[in-house]
Design an enzyme around this catalytic site. Structure first.
Site, short mmCIF file in Angstrom:
data_model
loop_
_atom_site.label_atom_id
_atom_site.label_comp_id
_atom_site.label_asym_id
_atom_site.label_seq_id
_atom_site.Cartn_x
_atom_site.Cartn_y
_atom_site.Cartn_z
N LYS A 90 46.41 29.97 50.68
CA LYS A 90 47.20 30.03 49.43
C LYS A 90 48.70 30.20 49.68
CE LYS A 90 43.32 31.90 46.77
NZ LYS A 90 42.29 32.06 47.84
N LYS A 102 35.07 27.10 55.14
CA LYS A 102 36.34 27.64 54.61
C LYS A 102 36.77 28.84 55.47
CE LYS A 102 36.77 30.12 50.55
NZ LYS A 102 37.72 31.22 50.72
N ASP A 138 42.02 28.30 53.51
CA ASP A 138 42.33 28.87 52.19
C ASP A 138 43.31 30.02 52.36
OD1 ASP A 138 42.28 29.46 49.51
OD2 ASP A 138 40.33 30.47 49.56
N ASP A 176 33.54 34.26 55.54
CA ASP A 176 34.11 35.54 55.13
C ASP A 176 33.64 36.64 56.08
OD1 ASP A 176 35.57 34.49 53.00
OD2 ASP A 176 33.87 34.61 51.62
N THR A 227 41.17 33.81 39.65
CA THR A 227 40.10 34.21 38.73
C THR A 227 40.08 35.71 38.49
OG1 THR A 227 38.66 34.00 40.62
CG2 THR A 227 38.50 32.27 38.98
N ASP A 235 55.84 30.06 48.99
CA ASP A 235 57.11 30.47 49.61
C ASP A 235 58.14 29.39 49.26
OD1 ASP A 235 59.06 31.62 51.40
OD2 ASP A 235 57.41 32.42 52.60
N ASN A 292 60.98 24.70 52.00
CA ASN A 292 61.11 24.38 53.43
C ASN A 292 60.03 25.09 54.25
OD1 ASN A 292 62.61 23.29 55.75
ND2 ASN A 292 62.97 25.47 56.17
N ARG A 295 26.27 30.18 41.94
CA ARG A 295 25.09 31.01 42.19
C ARG A 295 23.84 30.22 41.81
NH1 ARG A 295 28.12 33.15 44.79
NH2 ARG A 295 28.83 35.32 44.84
N ARG A 343 27.96 34.07 49.64
CA ARG A 343 26.90 35.07 49.84
C ARG A 343 25.48 34.59 49.57
NH1 ARG A 343 30.49 39.40 46.84
NH2 ARG A 343 31.23 37.41 46.00
O1 C5P Z 1 30.27 34.77 48.32
P1 C5P Z 1 30.86 33.89 47.26
O2 C5P Z 1 30.01 32.65 46.98
O3 C5P Z 1 31.25 34.63 46.02
O4 C5P Z 1 32.19 33.37 47.95
C1 C5P Z 1 33.11 32.56 47.29
C2 C5P Z 1 34.29 32.25 48.17
O5 C5P Z 1 35.24 31.55 47.39
C3 C5P Z 1 35.01 33.47 48.73
O6 C5P Z 1 35.53 33.11 50.02
C4 C5P Z 1 36.12 33.72 47.76
O7 C5P Z 1 37.23 34.32 48.33
C5 C5P Z 1 36.46 32.29 47.33
N1 C5P Z 1 37.10 32.15 46.02
C6 C5P Z 1 36.53 32.63 44.85
N2 C5P Z 1 37.17 32.46 43.64
C7 C5P Z 1 38.34 31.83 43.60
C8 C5P Z 1 38.92 31.32 44.76
C9 C5P Z 1 38.25 31.50 45.97
O8 C5P Z 1 35.44 33.18 44.87
N3 C5P Z 1 38.93 31.65 42.43
#
Ligand code: C5P
Length: 233
Positions: free
Chosen positions: A60, A31, A58, A9, A114, A63, A66, A177, A207
């Protein structure tokens, strides 16, 4: 191969590769999301592949069938391992994506973002939403039936998905986390050990690793926790 996917990120290829260098051989799955892909495009994917890393693109896709099929074919040629597709794009779109898939590419359905609240979902779909979990489950079944290899889901949904969709269905969980770390803007969080116990195949952990004073040491601690949880389960 480890189960941890580290999200890049960051806003430049240079910053991404600096992080890859810092994490070294401990991290083999990365990712690439919208920000980095919009900035650096396929170059960053190629460089990761050349370095022997696995890539979760990622972006997503959502569309007409085709257009999505053609994008999936290009991602396969690039050597991407995981690619996200919105389940709400519909069965024909997912079937076109599955048909166009080549190489080792696996497709992940995005069920309900989410960030969406039940109220927002009601506004979009014009009906009462009794439970987000129920919607996630319904869309995950549709994803499985129309050729997706798995879904992105929070660890809180992982055990239900594992029970209902079988051992081969991939479950990739963000919102992880380690105990004692800052939740930041994530609300539906779980520890690495909980996610593994719930049946997650891959954990996306950003993070807590990337913002640590010593990212390599933070990743090593997460890997130890996952190993212990895997032995216990
Ligand atoms: O820093 P952190 O651990 O929160 O990063 C989570 C990663 O997963 C980020 O790249 C975020 O965009 C992605 N993500 C998320 N929740 C989702 C889908 C993707 O946090 N539902």
């Amino acid at each position: 191969m480890s189960r941890v996917i580290v999200p890049l990120d960051v806003s430049s290829k240079q910053a991404a590769m600096a992080l890859v260098d810092r994490l070294g051989g401990q991290a083999d799955f990365y990712k690439v999301g919208f920000e980095l892909y919009t900035r650096s495009g396929p170059d960053v994917v190629r460089e990761l592949v050349e370095r022997g890393k696995q890539v979760f693109l990622d972006i997503k896709l959502h569309d007409i069938p085709n257009t999505v099929g053609r994008a999936v074919a290009v991602a396969s040629e690039l050597g991407v391992d995981l690619l996200t597709v919105h389940v709400s794009g519909g069965p024909s779109m997912m079937e076109a994506a599955a048909k166009a898939r080549g190489g080792d590419l696996k497709l992940l359905g995005v069920t309900v973002l989410t960030s969406l609240s039940p109220d927002e979902m009601s506004t979009v779909w014009d009906r009462e939403i009794r439970s987000v979990r129920e919607e996630v489950g319904r869309l995950a079944v549709l994803a499985s039936d129309t050729g997706m290899n798995g879904v992105v889901a929070s660890a809180l949904e992982a055990s239900w998905l594992r029970r209902h969709l079988g051992e081969d269905f991939l479950i990739v969980t963000p919102g992880i986390r380690p105990a004692g770390s800052d939740a930041g803007d994530q609300s539906r969080i779980a520890t690495p050990a909980d996610a593994v116990a719930a049946g997650a195949d891959y954990l996306v952990i950003g993070r807590p690793i990337t913002q640590a004073t010593d990212p390599a040491a933070a990743l090593a601690a997460v890997l130890r926790e996952i190993d212990q949880a895997s032995l216990a389960s």
